[in-house]
Design an enzyme around this catalytic site. Structure first.
Site, PDB file in Angstrom:
ATOM      1  CD  GLU A   1      50.734  39.550  30.842  1.00  0.00           C
ATOM      2  OE1 GLU A   1      49.789  39.449  31.639  1.00  0.00           O
ATOM      3  OE2 GLU A   1      51.872  39.963  31.175  1.00  0.00           O
TER       4      GLU A   1
ATOM      5  CG  ASP B   1      38.072  46.809  27.854  1.00  0.00           C
ATOM      6  OD1 ASP B   1      36.904  46.412  28.014  1.00  0.00           O
ATOM      7  OD2 ASP B   1      38.387  48.014  27.848  1.00  0.00           O
TER       8      ASP B   1
ATOM      9  CG  ASP C   1      36.859  39.676  36.765  1.00  0.00           C
ATOM     10  OD1 ASP C   1      37.296  40.114  35.678  1.00  0.00           O
ATOM     11  OD2 ASP C   1      36.155  40.349  37.531  1.00  0.00           O
TER      12      ASP C   1
ATOM     13  CB  THR D   1      47.303  39.670  36.602  1.00  0.00           C
ATOM     14  OG1 THR D   1      45.910  39.800  36.901  1.00  0.00           O
ATOM     15  CG2 THR D   1      47.510  38.570  35.573  1.00  0.00           C
TER      16      THR D   1
ATOM     17  CE1 TYR E   1      42.563  46.337  36.998  1.00  0.00           C
ATOM     18  CE2 TYR E   1      43.591  45.635  34.936  1.00  0.00           C
ATOM     19  CZ  TYR E   1      43.048  46.635  35.722  1.00  0.00           C
ATOM     20  OH  TYR E   1      42.994  47.922  35.255  1.00  0.00           O
TER      21      TYR E   1
END
Length: 212
Positions: free
Chosen positions: A44, A118, A154, A191, A193
């Site tokens: 990851e 990001d 997202d 996760t 987030y």
């Protein structure tokens, strides 16, 4: 998001060599030696606080997992999760993901996870996106033949950009969801987030792509 500096983080990481890889260059071509069992290796990139990679390792003992995170003040929280999980198929690496070809030989990695990377929304920062073509080339250089990337975000703009980038690079789209949490996908592990954004009502986008 403002990152709270933890000046003690590096020292703590060094105290747990059984969980934290400190010299990845020395393991290039020899990553099986870092784990108790010779098994497929999934990495990851941008493991953040470690929830995803830890739960994946617990759920899939037949796979070895490596979480890569640049910020010591972030990955030290992941370390706490790993210590608590006490599993043998999970390691952490405090390193820059831009250098993955320095750490892995061709065919050492079976799958790459990119979770909530990001988005770097400004056009001039395109080359920093982890789904930009130069990163896709690096993943290809370390993955097995027909290795896979599993990607979640997202950010609709990043997702659309990434699908285009995958296609232009020649990757095969295996699976895609424009609303993961309302799909028929089973076994999703969130996760930090992902939970945060989902609770705010944000849709979660997910894709699986494979090198030809």
């Amino acid at each position: 998001m403002r990152l709270r500096n933890k000046p003690w983080a590096k020292d703590k990481l060094e105290q747990y060599p059984q969980y934290v890889i400190t010299s990845p260059q020395l393991l290039k071509g020899e990553w099986n030696n870092a784990f108790e069992l010779k098994q497929p290796l999934h990495i990851e990139i941008g493991t953040e606080r470690g929830r995803f990679i830890t739960e994946m390792a617990k759920a899939n003992p037949h796979v070895n997992y490596l979480g890569i995170e640049l910020q010591p003040s972030v990955i030290v929280t992941a370390l706490e999760r790993v210590i608590e999980a006490d599993v043998t198929n999970l390691k952490l690496l405090n390193a820059n993901a831009a250098d993955v070809t320095e750490y892995f030989a061709k065919g050492e990695v079976d799958r790459v996870y990119l979770n909530f990377s990001d988005p770097w929304p400004k056009k001039r920062h395109e080359k920093r996106r982890l789904t930009y073509k130069t990163f896709l080339k690096q993943y290809e250089d370390i993955l097995i033949d027909q290795g896979e990337i599993h990607f979640k975000t997202d950010n609709q703009g990043l997702f659309e950009y990434s699908l285009t980038s995958f296609s232009e690079y020649g990757l095969l789209l295996k699976w895609v969801s424009l609303d993961l949490h309302n799909s028929d996908f089973e076994g999703n592990i969130m996760t930090e987030y992902e939970e945060k954004f989902s609770n705010k009502g944000n849709r979660i986008y997910r894709s699986e792509v494979k090198y030809r």
